[in-house]
Design a protein around this motif. Structure first.
Motif: not given
Lengths: 366, 293
Positions: A41-55
């Protein structure tokens, strides 16, 4: 509380979105500090923020400007690779990694916005599905060009080649930054959840302010009725292009955030499927609904990871979920039932309380 | 001679694209949707034919027929389950559903046939044709592919122009509501179009796998995208346009591969598409729609 009530609906809705992001950040940080987050989950945090920005940034094109773009990952990859090169070049000159990160983001944003402009000028002559196919084509072209790009750095400066690594002619102590299809490796991992969070807030700030401005209203006017907008003197090309370029720039920044979270990135990661994934976030969240996009980007980035225990069935279930959500959310009977339920609830609260969904949510498709 | 060989290979690859693009363009013409799952129907067709020949030991022609029947049924079922409930929905919702369907087919194939590439046995077991004293070698599959494309084109044109069902199809693509008022069963017509498109996809799948004998769950996606490009290139919704676009795209791709570089071939194909769309925004043979205010 009174102040919140007197505010106009859009401002209130925007504040709720900001608050939601900030609370989510604080909760995740809190969980992280007490060690309650699993490592995956911790490793997912940055990709999640990336995809939020992209969305959020794609929502500007698909939801606010009403054009279907199938090449968003292309702009993301432009940003990703430029930031990697920029950060490597700044390694000696700028000491602080955080400063390097932001400068990298800035360069990425500028490069992707330039790419967006170059793509946008011809694309904006077209409409509808033709525009969609051209954005798809540009995404593929960018991927192909990056697959054929070799870039090296030595004491003489940058070397570029389109054929192979040997043709770079690097001097002593030279370093290959982009190695054709192998992409960039040995990237300095300076992205962090906090930096990602800052970028999300920045992206939100840019998009909300653009949507709320005179230009934003012009963009939406062009979306709703191009001919009517044109007849009151709005330059359709200019405003569609504006949305497109801003969206590309923000995607480039997200790409920088993404790239600097990994040791290495390859051009083939930013393919058509990736563009489609981002589009799915936007459509599932409701077109034009920024908050919905944030939620769906988060859920849909976490969901495939959570389904990992299913092995090969994982993507199958993802596909079925996708189809079912689309079928259910567009089913007239179910929507009617929802509307009736909503009406009943509202009546009980009294008619003067207009807690109806915000304008943005009404424009949603999903 | 190199030029001639490339030209023949290009026309042959282009014929495959043309057959796939026909399915795209017909579905777009009538249902106004981009059926992204079309490329994966190709792959399913390839696998059905592969299984018939490899595991059941059936002759190629039976394999092809079974693939066509299987894909036709698959296309109709997909339309009935996933697209028909969304007839009134916004076009993006349909697009996402089609993408979901594409993921579904790819991952089902991954589960059934595993990810390792299968070597597809050619459906044509004739020797290569050698011309000009060995300078020009033409593989029989190229000729079969081009012939298949011509036959399909002629049949489809006759079907749409001469038969009652074809007339119904044209009427539906012009104006669904008016067609319904004239007593045309719109739903049956749309199902018919999906059936024809998917059947063609099966043929394309078999031909594609015979020419490039690697079969994987993702085999269909890139040719699918290229064929979609070809359909737009020729003017989406137009049957001759799809054929012309497909063949041109195939020729451009092979020539780019031969003279510029394998890696950049795709970029060049897409760049040509963009240039064409800028000069003719409705595609080569597409109808320009003038807006009435």
């Amino acid at each position: 509380m009174n102040m919140l009530k007197n505010m106009d609906k859009t401002t209130r809705s925007h504040l709720i979105t900001y608050a939601m992001v900030i609370v989510a950040y604080l909760v995740m940080q809190g969980l992280g500090s007490i060690g309650a987050l699993s490592s995956s989950m911790a490793g997912q945090l940055v990709p999640i923020t990336t995809y939020i920005c992209l969305a959020i940034s794609l929502n500007l094109v698909v939801g606010i400007s009403g054009e279907l773009s199938l090449g968003h990952a292309g702009f993301m990859s432009v940003g990703a690779f430029t930031s990697v090169v920029a950060v490597s070049m700044m390694q000696g000159a700028v000491g602080s990694p955080v400063a390097r990160f932001f400068l990298g983001c800035l360069v990425a944003c500028a490069a992707a916005a330039c790419a967006g402009f170059l793509v946008g000028v011809p694309v904006m002559r077209l409409q509808g599905d033709y525009l969609a196919i051209v954005t798809l084509a540009f995404g593929e072209i960018i991927k192909n060009l990056l697959n054929n790009l070799w870039l090296g750095l030595d004491s003489n400066g940058l070397h570029v080649s389109m054929s192979n690594a040997a043709a770079l002619g690097l001097g002593e102590g030279g370093k290959i930054l982009i190695n054709g299809p192998q992409g960039a490796s040995g990237i300095e991992r300076i992205s962090s959840f906090t930096l990602g969070f800052i970028l999300v807030i920045f992206t939100l700030f840019v998009v909300f302010n653009l949507v709320n401005s005179r230009s934003g209203r012009a963009i939406m006017a062009v979306r709703d009725n191009r001919i009517a907008a044109e007849s009151v003197g709005i330059s359709t090309t200019k405003y569609r292009l504006m949305a497109f370029v801003v969206s590309a720039g923000l995607a480039g920044m997200a790409g920088a955030l993404y790239a600097m979270n990994f040791n290495s990135i390859v051009p083939s990661k930013f393919d058509f499927n990736n563009s489609i994934n981002i589009l799915v976030f936007v459509v599932l969240g409701g077109m034009g609904n920024i908050r919905g996009g944030i939620i769906s980007a988060t859920l849909l980035t976490v969901l495939p990871e959570k389904l990992r225990f299913l092995g090969n069935f994982r993507m199958l279930i993802y596909a079925v979920v996708l189809i079912l959500v689309m079928l259910v959310s567009n089913n007239r009977q179910i929507n009617n039932a929802f509307d009736m339920l909503k009406e009943k609830l509202l009546k009980r609260r009294g008619d003067d309380d207009d807690d109806a969904p915000t304008q943005a949510a009404e424009g949603g498709a999903a | 001679m190199g030029f001639l060989t490339n030209l023949i290979n290009g026309i042959s690859l282009g014929s495959v694209y043309a057959i796939i693009a026909l399915g795209y363009t017909m579905v777009y013409g009538i249902a106004k949707m981009l059926n992204f799952a079309h490329g994966d129907v190709i792959m399913v067709g390839g696998y059905i034919c592969f299984c018939c020949m490899q595991y059941l030991g059936l002759p190629p022609i039976v394999g092809i027929l079974l693939a066509v029947v299987g894909c036709t049924c698959l296309g109709v079922v997909i339309e009935r389950l996933a697209y028909k409930p969304l007839r009134e929905a916004p076009s993006l919702a349909v697009l996402i559903t089609a993408i979901g369907m594409s993921y579904f087919l790819q991952n089902s194939a991954l589960l059934i046939w595993k990810s390792d590439p299968k070597v597809f046995p050619s459906v044509v077991s004739l020797p290569n044709i050698t011309l000009f004293g060995g300078q020009l070698v033409v593989s029989p599959i190229s000729i079969v592919t081009v012939l298949a494309c011509v036959v399909v084109m002629v049949c489809l044109t006759l079907f749409t122009q001469r038969t009652k069902m074809g007339k119904a199809m044209r009427a539906c693509s012009e104006d669904k509501a008016a067609a319904q008022l004239m007593g045309i069963d719109v739903n049956a017509t749309i199902s018919m179009v999906f059936a024809i498109g998917s059947g063609l996809a099966a043929i394309a799948g078999v031909l594609l796998c015979s020419a490039y004998p690697v079969l994987m769950p993702t085999t269909g996606s890139m040719p699918g995208i290229k064929a979609f490009t070809a359909a737009v290139f020729g003017g989406i919704g137009s049957i001759p346009g799809a054929a012309l676009g497909g063949i041109l795209l195939g020729v451009i791709e092979i020539f780019a591969r031969a003279y510029i570089g394998t890696q950049l071939a795709d970029a060049i194909v897409f760049a040509v598409l963009i240039v064409v769309l800028l000069v003719r925004p409705a595609g080569l043979l597409g109808k320009e729609m003038h807006e009435k205010v």
